[in-house]
Motif scaffolding. Structure first.
Motif, PDB file in Angstrom:
ATOM      1  N   PRO A   1      19.111   6.358 -19.142  1.00 30.44           N
ATOM      2  CA  PRO A   1      19.873   5.680 -18.088  1.00 30.44           C
ATOM      3  C   PRO A   1      21.201   6.360 -17.798  1.00 30.44           C
ATOM      4  N   GLN A   2      21.604   6.326 -16.544  1.00 29.92           N
ATOM      5  CA  GLN A   2      22.882   6.879 -16.115  1.00 29.92           C
ATOM      6  C   GLN A   2      23.894   5.791 -15.785  1.00 29.92           C
ATOM      7  N   TRP A   3      23.484   4.533 -15.927  1.00 31.04           N
ATOM      8  CA  TRP A   3      24.351   3.409 -15.604  1.00 31.04           C
ATOM      9  C   TRP A   3      24.300   2.384 -16.725  1.00 31.04           C
ATOM     10  N   PHE A   4      25.424   1.695 -16.899  1.00 32.04           N
ATOM     11  CA  PHE A   4      25.553   0.700 -17.961  1.00 32.04           C
ATOM     12  C   PHE A   4      26.281  -0.518 -17.416  1.00 32.04           C
ATOM     13  N   ARG A   5      25.833  -1.702 -17.853  1.00 29.88           N
ATOM     14  CA  ARG A   5      26.514  -2.953 -17.483  1.00 29.88           C
ATOM     15  C   ARG A   5      26.707  -3.789 -18.732  1.00 29.88           C
ATOM     16  N   ALA A   6      27.935  -4.196 -18.983  1.00 27.90           N
ATOM     17  CA  ALA A   6      28.239  -5.010 -20.159  1.00 27.90           C
ATOM     18  C   ALA A   6      27.774  -6.441 -19.956  1.00 27.90           C
ATOM     19  N   PRO A   7      27.103  -7.035 -20.938  1.00 29.56           N
ATOM     20  CA  PRO A   7      26.730  -8.449 -20.825  1.00 29.56           C
ATOM     21  C   PRO A   7      27.941  -9.327 -20.553  1.00 29.56           C
ATOM     22  N   TYR A   8      27.759 -10.316 -19.709  1.00 31.62           N
ATOM     23  CA  TYR A   8      28.818 -11.260 -19.322  1.00 31.62           C
ATOM     24  C   TYR A   8      29.965 -10.598 -18.561  1.00 31.62           C
ATOM     25  N   GLY A   9      29.860  -9.323 -18.229  1.00 29.69           N
ATOM     26  CA  GLY A   9      30.973  -8.620 -17.607  1.00 29.69           C
ATOM     27  C   GLY A   9      32.135  -8.442 -18.562  1.00 29.69           C
ATOM     28  N   ALA A  10      31.864  -8.491 -19.866  1.00 27.11           N
ATOM     29  CA  ALA A  10      32.911  -8.407 -20.892  1.00 27.11           C
ATOM     30  C   ALA A  10      33.012  -6.964 -21.381  1.00 27.11           C
ATOM     31  N   TRP A  11      33.843  -6.184 -20.720  1.00 33.50           N
ATOM     32  CA  TRP A  11      34.019  -4.780 -21.049  1.00 33.50           C
ATOM     33  C   TRP A  11      35.188  -4.613 -22.019  1.00 33.50           C
ATOM     34  N   ASN A  12      35.138  -3.556 -22.810  1.00 28.62           N
ATOM     35  CA  ASN A  12      36.288  -3.171 -23.624  1.00 28.62           C
ATOM     36  C   ASN A  12      36.323  -1.655 -23.733  1.00 28.62           C
ATOM     37  N   ARG A  13      37.375  -1.148 -24.367  1.00 24.99           N
ATOM     38  CA  ARG A  13      37.562   0.298 -24.424  1.00 24.99           C
ATOM     39  C   ARG A  13      36.401   0.985 -25.118  1.00 24.99           C
ATOM     40  N   ALA A  14      35.889   0.391 -26.192  1.00 21.52           N
ATOM     41  CA  ALA A  14      34.786   1.018 -26.917  1.00 21.52           C
ATOM     42  C   ALA A  14      33.551   1.133 -26.028  1.00 21.52           C
ATOM     43  N   ALA A  15      33.275   0.113 -25.230  1.00 20.59           N
ATOM     44  CA  ALA A  15      32.108   0.158 -24.351  1.00 20.59           C
ATOM     45  C   ALA A  15      32.236   1.269 -23.326  1.00 20.59           C
ATOM     46  N   PHE A  16      33.422   1.411 -22.737  1.00 21.13           N
ATOM     47  CA  PHE A  16      33.633   2.480 -21.768  1.00 21.13           C
ATOM     48  C   PHE A  16      33.485   3.858 -22.431  1.00 21.13           C
ATOM     49  N   GLN A  17      34.079   4.006 -23.599  1.00 24.69           N
ATOM     50  CA  GLN A  17      34.024   5.296 -24.285  1.00 24.69           C
ATOM     51  C   GLN A  17      32.605   5.656 -24.701  1.00 24.69           C
ATOM     52  N   LEU A  18      31.915   4.702 -25.317  1.00 27.14           N
ATOM     53  CA  LEU A  18      30.561   4.975 -25.787  1.00 27.14           C
ATOM     54  C   LEU A  18      29.605   5.205 -24.622  1.00 27.14           C
ATOM     55  N   GLY A  19      29.778   4.436 -23.554  1.00 27.08           N
ATOM     56  CA  GLY A  19      28.938   4.646 -22.389  1.00 27.08           C
ATOM     57  C   GLY A  19      29.111   6.049 -21.828  1.00 27.08           C
ATOM     58  N   ALA A  20      30.363   6.515 -21.758  1.00 24.90           N
ATOM     59  CA  ALA A  20      30.623   7.862 -21.258  1.00 24.90           C
ATOM     60  C   ALA A  20      30.020   8.910 -22.184  1.00 24.90           C
ATOM     61  N   GLU A  21      30.124   8.702 -23.489  1.00 21.96           N
ATOM     62  CA  GLU A  21      29.545   9.644 -24.440  1.00 21.96           C
ATOM     63  C   GLU A  21      28.033   9.760 -24.269  1.00 21.96           C
ATOM     64  N   MET A  22      27.406   8.666 -23.826  1.00 15.43           N
ATOM     65  CA  MET A  22      25.963   8.664 -23.614  1.00 15.43           C
ATOM     66  C   MET A  22      25.586   9.049 -22.189  1.00 15.43           C
ATOM     67  N   GLY A  23      26.582   9.463 -21.399  1.00 16.40           N
ATOM     68  CA  GLY A  23      26.308   9.924 -20.044  1.00 16.40           C
ATOM     69  C   GLY A  23      26.115   8.822 -19.033  1.00 16.40           C
ATOM     70  N   MET A  24      26.700   7.633 -19.296  1.00 19.14           N
ATOM     71  CA  MET A  24      26.503   6.500 -18.393  1.00 19.14           C
ATOM     72  C   MET A  24      27.810   6.073 -17.738  1.00 19.14           C
ATOM     73  N   GLU A  25      27.712   5.679 -16.477  1.00 19.21           N
ATOM     74  CA  GLU A  25      28.843   5.119 -15.745  1.00 19.21           C
ATOM     75  C   GLU A  25      28.751   3.597 -15.760  1.00 19.21           C
ATOM     76  N   PRO A  26      29.905   2.906 -15.804  1.00 17.58           N
ATOM     77  CA  PRO A  26      29.885   1.435 -15.829  1.00 17.58           C
ATOM     78  C   PRO A  26      29.830   0.837 -14.424  1.00 17.58           C
ATOM     79  N   LEU A  27      28.899  -0.071 -14.214  1.00 10.88           N
ATOM     80  CA  LEU A  27      28.771  -0.732 -12.917  1.00 10.88           C
ATOM     81  C   LEU A  27      28.799  -2.237 -13.101  1.00 10.88           C
ATOM     82  N   ALA A  28      29.684  -2.893 -12.375  1.00 14.88           N
ATOM     83  CA  ALA A  28      29.761  -4.361 -12.402  1.00 14.88           C
ATOM     84  C   ALA A  28      29.107  -4.895 -11.122  1.00 14.88           C
ATOM     85  N   TRP A  29      29.789  -5.763 -10.383  1.00 12.27           N
ATOM     86  CA  TRP A  29      29.200  -6.339  -9.174  1.00 12.27           C
ATOM     87  C   TRP A  29      30.296  -6.870  -8.273  1.00 12.27           C
TER      88      TRP A  29
END
Length: 278
Positions: free
Chosen positions: A183-211
């Protein structure tokens, strides 16, 4: 709709798609054809959870948990906010469905999308995807984009970095096996993002998408209520949040059959974001 009219997983799903350029900032994703950058709307803050949520407690009010800015070298820019909408040319909108795939509801949603030759995004949970890999394969064959929504839908802001990595990585593995691409996209459950989620998602090649528009279908408000929220929030660049699992989603299925042809008749084009190089 003839099957040969649809995109195939191996042929054209990600044709011309590549990583987003660093010129994109949090809040709006650029379409592959370019276009101006839209100012992101402020997300509505929900009530903070008072205790850790069980994976089965899916449909609670989405939370906000934006961390401080942080950048690290790598192919994918580490962002401090998710994209909330799309920017570009024309009356384009994105339909997204979370928490599936569920064999009771996802096939009906796919049938409706196929009937109107429309592509959508599905943010899947690993524990659902692992038992329904045929549905991920169908999403690939029909040109939809599959994103990572963690394994068990936990509240990431109450987890360690290692736990978050495991939730995301296991889900990406299942997606790759069944869908044919990581996957190239990531969405945090409940829209509850934090720094670790952004960092880890980027390390895995994913961009964060909300709504942009939340249908609130997880509250089962009635089919007409869901339709009114989508039609009332329709605008160029809007990202619509719905669900195809996590509860009784029959209202979501019926609502899509109602609002999709109306949006198309109104001149909107339902599409999916393509990541590209600068």
């Amino acid at each position: 709709m003839k099957k040969d009219q649809l995109l195939t997983r191996r042929g054209a799903l990600f044709a011309g798609a590549a990583a987003l350029g660093a010129a994109g900032t949090a809040g709006a994703v650029l379409w592959g054809t370019g276009g101006g950058q839209a100012k992101p709307p402020a997300p509505a803050a929900g009530p903070q959870a008072s205790r850790p949520l069980k994976p089965s407690a899916y449909r609670l009010q989405p939370l906000t948990g934006y961390g401080p800015p942080r950048t690290t070298p790598g192919r994918t820019l580490v962002r401090h906010e998710p994209f909330l909408k799309m920017s570009g040319r024309g009356r384009t909108m994105v339909l997204t469905f979370d928490d599936g795939p569920d064999p009771r509801y996802t096939p009906h949603i796919l049938d409706t999308l196929a009937e109107y030759d429309v592509r959508a995004m599905f943010f899947v949970c690993g524990e659902m995807a692992v038992d329904n890999q045929d549905l991920l394969a169908r999403m690939a064959d029909e040109g939809h984009v599959v994103g990572n929504h963690t394994w068990s839908h936990p509240l990431l802001t109450r987890m360690t970095r290692g736990q978050i990595r495991s939730e995301m990585d296991r889900t990406s593995d299942v997606i790759e096996d069944a869908y044919g691409e990581r996957p190239q996209w990531f969405r945090a459950p409940y829209g509850a993002w934090n720094r670790a989620a952004f960092q880890l998602g980027a390390e895995m090649g994913m961009e964060p998408l909300a709504w942009t528009v939340d249908t609130l279908d997880w509250t089962t408000p009635g089919t007409r209520s869901i339709v009114h929220r989508v039609e009332g929030g329709a605008a160029p660049g809007v990202v619509v949040l719905s669900h195809d699992a996590g509860g009784d989603r029959s209202q979501s299925v019926r609502a899509l059959r109602d609002y999709l042809p109306q949006l198309l008749d109104s001149g909107y084009h339902m599409t999916v974001p393509r990541r590209r190089t600068a």
